[in-house]
Design a protein around this motif. Structure first.
Motif, short mmCIF file in Angstrom:
data_model
loop_
_atom_site.label_atom_id
_atom_site.label_comp_id
_atom_site.label_asym_id
_atom_site.label_seq_id
_atom_site.Cartn_x
_atom_site.Cartn_y
_atom_site.Cartn_z
N GLU A 116 0.85 -1.18 0.00
CA GLU A 116 0.00 0.00 0.00
C GLU A 116 0.89 1.24 0.00
O GLU A 116 1.80 1.36 0.80
N ILE A 117 0.61 2.15 -0.91
CA ILE A 117 1.40 3.36 -1.04
C ILE A 117 0.68 4.55 -0.43
O ILE A 117 1.29 5.37 0.25
N PHE A 118 -0.63 4.64 -0.67
CA PHE A 118 -1.37 5.81 -0.21
C PHE A 118 -2.86 5.48 -0.15
O PHE A 118 -3.35 4.71 -0.97
N SER A 119 -3.56 6.07 0.79
CA SER A 119 -5.02 5.99 0.86
C SER A 119 -5.58 7.39 0.66
O SER A 119 -5.06 8.35 1.22
N PHE A 120 -6.62 7.48 -0.11
CA PHE A 120 -7.24 8.76 -0.42
C PHE A 120 -8.52 8.91 0.37
O PHE A 120 -9.32 7.98 0.46
#
Length: 84
Positions: free
Chosen positions: A64-68
């Motif tokens: 996982e890189i980023f959650s928006f």
């Protein structure tokens, strides 16, 4: 303060407009020219950017890189990092 969910329908429309595909209709969007998978949960309104791991897992095992938290955040990240 109530957390506002991301509208998954709008996320789908945005990604499709940028040529991301959801082949299996499971909210896993891939693009053949990018090393990412974007996962959108229709139920809880979560959108996550993941690394596209080797094979055909479509982000299932990718880091996982980023959650928006909003469509605006996704659009801003997209413009700043992909620029299409």
């Amino acid at each position: 303060m109530e957390l506002i969910k991301v509208d998954s329908r709008q996320v789908r429309e945005f990604l499709i407009s940028k040529h991301w595909l959801d082949h299996d209709h499971d909210w896993r969007f891939i693009h053949p020219h990018h090393p990412y998978v974007i996962l959108a949960s229709g139920e809880d309104g979560q959108v996550t950017l993941r690394e596209h791991a080797e094979g055909l897992d479509n982000g299932q095992n990718g880091e996982e890189i980023f959650s928006f938290l909003s469509l605006d955040e996704l659009q801003e990240w997209y413009e700043n990092n992909i620029g299409e």
